[in-house]
Design a protein around this motif. Structure first.
Motif, PDB file in Angstrom:
ATOM      1  N   ARG A  66       0.833  -1.195   0.000  1.00 39.54           N
ATOM      2  CA  ARG A  66       0.000   0.000   0.000  1.00 39.54           C
ATOM      3  C   ARG A  66       0.869   1.247   0.000  1.00 39.54           C
ATOM      4  NH1 ARG A  66      -5.229   0.761   3.657  1.00 39.54           N
ATOM      5  NH2 ARG A  66      -5.445   2.993   3.507  1.00 39.54           N
ATOM      6  N   ASP A  67       1.850   1.285   0.884  1.00 31.47           N
ATOM      7  CA  ASP A  67       2.750   2.430   0.960  1.00 31.47           C
ATOM      8  C   ASP A  67       3.527   2.610  -0.340  1.00 31.47           C
ATOM      9  OD1 ASP A  67       1.882   2.945   3.533  1.00 31.47           O
ATOM     10  OD2 ASP A  67       3.611   1.986   4.492  1.00 31.47           O
ATOM     11  N   GLU A  68       3.973   1.504  -0.935  1.00 27.08           N
ATOM     12  CA  GLU A  68       4.684   1.574  -2.214  1.00 27.08           C
ATOM     13  C   GLU A  68       3.808   2.187  -3.291  1.00 27.08           C
ATOM     14  OE1 GLU A  68       6.535  -1.969  -3.814  1.00 27.08           O
ATOM     15  OE2 GLU A  68       7.190  -2.543  -1.810  1.00 27.08           O
ATOM     16  N   PHE A  69       2.560   1.737  -3.356  1.00 26.14           N
ATOM     17  CA  PHE A  69       1.637   2.247  -4.364  1.00 26.14           C
ATOM     18  C   PHE A  69       1.410   3.740  -4.169  1.00 26.14           C
ATOM     19  CE2 PHE A  69      -2.600   3.299  -5.933  1.00 26.14           C
ATOM     20  CZ  PHE A  69      -2.502   2.850  -7.243  1.00 26.14           C
ATOM     21  N   ILE A  70       1.152   4.156  -2.946  1.00 18.92           N
ATOM     22  CA  ILE A  70       0.910   5.568  -2.654  1.00 18.92           C
ATOM     23  C   ILE A  70       2.147   6.394  -2.982  1.00 18.92           C
ATOM     24  CG2 ILE A  70       0.494   7.236  -0.790  1.00 18.92           C
ATOM     25  CD1 ILE A  70      -1.389   5.086   0.447  1.00 18.92           C
ATOM     26  N   LEU A 105      -7.044   7.655  -0.597  1.00 18.34           N
ATOM     27  CA  LEU A 105      -6.396   6.347  -0.620  1.00 18.34           C
ATOM     28  C   LEU A 105      -5.629   6.102   0.679  1.00 18.34           C
ATOM     29  CD1 LEU A 105      -6.005   3.946  -2.574  1.00 18.34           C
ATOM     30  CD2 LEU A 105      -3.915   5.049  -3.353  1.00 18.34           C
ATOM     31  N   ARG A 106      -4.941   7.120   1.158  1.00 15.81           N
ATOM     32  CA  ARG A 106      -4.205   6.999   2.418  1.00 15.81           C
ATOM     33  C   ARG A 106      -5.139   6.664   3.574  1.00 15.81           C
ATOM     34  NH1 ARG A 106      -1.151  11.576   0.331  1.00 15.81           N
ATOM     35  NH2 ARG A 106       0.946  10.865  -0.119  1.00 15.81           N
ATOM     36  N   ALA A 107      -6.335   7.242   3.520  1.00 16.55           N
ATOM     37  CA  ALA A 107      -7.291   7.056   4.609  1.00 16.55           C
ATOM     38  C   ALA A 107      -8.179   5.826   4.431  1.00 16.55           C
ATOM     39  CB  ALA A 107      -8.165   8.302   4.734  1.00 16.55           C
ATOM     40  N   ALA A 108      -8.109   5.184   3.275  1.00 17.25           N
ATOM     41  CA  ALA A 108      -9.003   4.058   2.978  1.00 17.25           C
ATOM     42  C   ALA A 108      -8.711   2.868   3.882  1.00 17.25           C
ATOM     43  CB  ALA A 108      -8.854   3.638   1.514  1.00 17.25           C
ATOM     44  N   ASP A 146      -9.011  -1.761  -2.569  1.00 19.59           N
ATOM     45  CA  ASP A 146      -8.958  -2.135  -3.983  1.00 19.59           C
ATOM     46  C   ASP A 146      -9.754  -1.157  -4.850  1.00 19.59           C
ATOM     47  OD1 ASP A 146      -7.301  -4.323  -3.572  1.00 19.59           O
ATOM     48  OD2 ASP A 146      -8.984  -5.711  -3.318  1.00 19.59           O
ATOM     49  N   ARG A 147     -10.933  -0.796  -4.391  1.00 23.80           N
ATOM     50  CA  ARG A 147     -11.770   0.152  -5.149  1.00 23.80           C
ATOM     51  C   ARG A 147     -11.084   1.511  -5.246  1.00 23.80           C
ATOM     52  NH1 ARG A 147     -14.857   3.969  -3.363  1.00 23.80           N
ATOM     53  NH2 ARG A 147     -14.942   3.138  -1.254  1.00 23.80           N
ATOM     54  N   MET A 148     -10.549   1.986  -4.143  1.00 20.32           N
ATOM     55  CA  MET A 148      -9.879   3.285  -4.125  1.00 20.32           C
ATOM     56  C   MET A 148      -8.620   3.279  -4.984  1.00 20.32           C
ATOM     57  SD  MET A 148     -11.672   5.440  -2.491  1.00 20.32           S
ATOM     58  CE  MET A 148     -10.409   6.690  -2.589  1.00 20.32           C
ATOM     59  N   MET A 149      -7.893   2.174  -4.963  1.00 19.89           N
ATOM     60  CA  MET A 149      -6.678   2.061  -5.769  1.00 19.89           C
ATOM     61  C   MET A 149      -7.047   2.165  -7.252  1.00 19.89           C
ATOM     62  SD  MET A 149      -3.711  -0.883  -5.667  1.00 19.89           S
ATOM     63  CE  MET A 149      -4.815  -2.192  -6.151  1.00 19.89           C
ATOM     64  N   GLU A 150      -8.106   1.494  -7.656  1.00 24.39           N
ATOM     65  CA  GLU A 150      -8.539   1.537  -9.057  1.00 24.39           C
ATOM     66  C   GLU A 150      -9.002   2.941  -9.438  1.00 24.39           C
ATOM     67  OE1 GLU A 150      -8.703   0.378 -12.774  1.00 24.39           O
ATOM     68  OE2 GLU A 150      -7.917  -0.855 -11.153  1.00 24.39           O
ATOM     69  N   GLU A 151      -9.748   3.598  -8.572  1.00 25.64           N
ATOM     70  CA  GLU A 151     -10.193   4.969  -8.840  1.00 25.64           C
ATOM     71  C   GLU A 151      -8.995   5.906  -8.978  1.00 25.64           C
ATOM     72  OE1 GLU A 151     -13.013   6.352  -5.933  1.00 25.64           O
ATOM     73  OE2 GLU A 151     -14.350   4.645  -6.292  1.00 25.64           O
ATOM     74  N   THR A 152      -7.996   5.724  -8.127  1.00 26.36           N
ATOM     75  CA  THR A 152      -6.800   6.562  -8.186  1.00 26.36           C
ATOM     76  C   THR A 152      -6.066   6.344  -9.498  1.00 26.36           C
ATOM     77  OG1 THR A 152      -6.605   6.499  -5.782  1.00 26.36           O
ATOM     78  CG2 THR A 152      -4.639   7.144  -7.004  1.00 26.36           C
TER      79      THR A 152
END
Length: 96
Positions: free
Chosen positions: A5-9, A62-65, A71-77
């Motif tokens: 998660r941190d890597e993605f952000i 995304l950070r707060a998700a 998964d939904r927030m990652m796709e939206e981002t």
């Protein structure tokens, strides 16, 4: 999961920073353009800045998700990022 998660952000944040740097370069070119061209550039840069704000907002969400919405927030981002990159690339192609 947290490491991924941190890597993605971090990756999304770096892309946002890179794109914002490109937009700053566009602004410099706009300043050197004629009055009509500068007005057109300014309008496009404003649109890209709005896309950037939208991407930043998605990163904040995304950070707060929670894990249940990650998964939904990652796709939206990703979708917001892709639209942002597309608008920057289109603008760049118009400068040539």
């Amino acid at each position: 999961m947290t490491e991924k998660r941190d890597e993605f952000i971090d990756k999304m944040k770096q892309q946002l920073d890179d794109i914002n740097a490109q937009i700053s370069e566009f602004e410099t070119k706009a300043e050197a353009a004629g009055e009509k061209a500068q007005a057109d550039f300014d309008a496009q840069v404003d649109k890209m800045r709005e896309h950037g704000k939208e991407m930043q907002a998605k990163l904040d969400e995304l950070r707060a998700a929670g894990e249940d919405s990650w998964d939904r927030m990652m796709e939206e981002t990703r979708k917001v990022r892709d639209a942002f990159i597309h608008s920057v690339n289109y603008f760049r192609s118009q400068l040539k």
